[in-house]
Design a protein around this motif. Sequence first.
Motif, PDB file in Angstrom:
ATOM      1  N   ASN A  61      12.321   6.473   2.798  1.00 33.01           N
ATOM      2  CA  ASN A  61      11.057   6.348   2.712  1.00 33.01           C
ATOM      3  C   ASN A  61      10.097   6.930   3.498  1.00 33.01           C
ATOM      4  O   ASN A  61       8.996   7.491   3.338  1.00 33.01           O
ATOM      5  CB  ASN A  61      10.838   4.756   2.783  1.00 33.01           C
ATOM      6  N   SER A  65       7.265   9.486   2.356  1.00 33.93           N
ATOM      7  CA  SER A  65       6.026   9.263   2.772  1.00 33.93           C
ATOM      8  C   SER A  65       5.273  10.515   3.685  1.00 33.93           C
ATOM      9  O   SER A  65       4.131  11.087   3.177  1.00 33.93           O
ATOM     10  CB  SER A  65       5.734   8.206   3.941  1.00 33.93           C
ATOM     11  N   ASP A  93       5.234  -2.875   1.057  1.00 33.56           N
ATOM     12  CA  ASP A  93       5.966  -1.751   0.690  1.00 33.56           C
ATOM     13  C   ASP A  93       7.263  -2.197  -0.102  1.00 33.56           C
ATOM     14  O   ASP A  93       7.826  -1.749  -1.130  1.00 33.56           O
ATOM     15  CB  ASP A  93       6.311  -1.386   1.860  1.00 33.56           C
TER      16      ASP A  93
END
Length: 124
Positions: A61, A65, A93
């Motif tokens: 992640n 991101s 999230d």
Amino acid sequence: MEFAAFCALYRTRYLQYAHSRLADLPTADVAVRTAFAQLAEQWDQALRSPHTNAYAWRLLNRHISALEGAADDAGGEAARPKGHGVGRSLLPDHTNETRILHQDLGIPFVEATEMMGHVSPRPR
């Protein structure tokens, strides 16, 4: 050998997830390859963590991101295909991640939560 098995088990699912959040498959592949490369360097630390899957999921992640941010900075948000990307949700999230894996990609809930390193409550 354990690392190779981990990669073989999760690579396809990681790529599906990354592709759902990023503009295109080549960018998603970069995120997954970069996350696995970093995980390889930190494999011993990941194994010593409370949950190896959660450790790997955080790395993935982070790389997704970073690439989302780069696309946004370059004006990629407008060019992103409709239906892709998490967007600016008010949900935590992990809720967005679970929704993507389970609802959007059709991964069974228990498998999705295990892949993310969340321990599912077991019925008594």
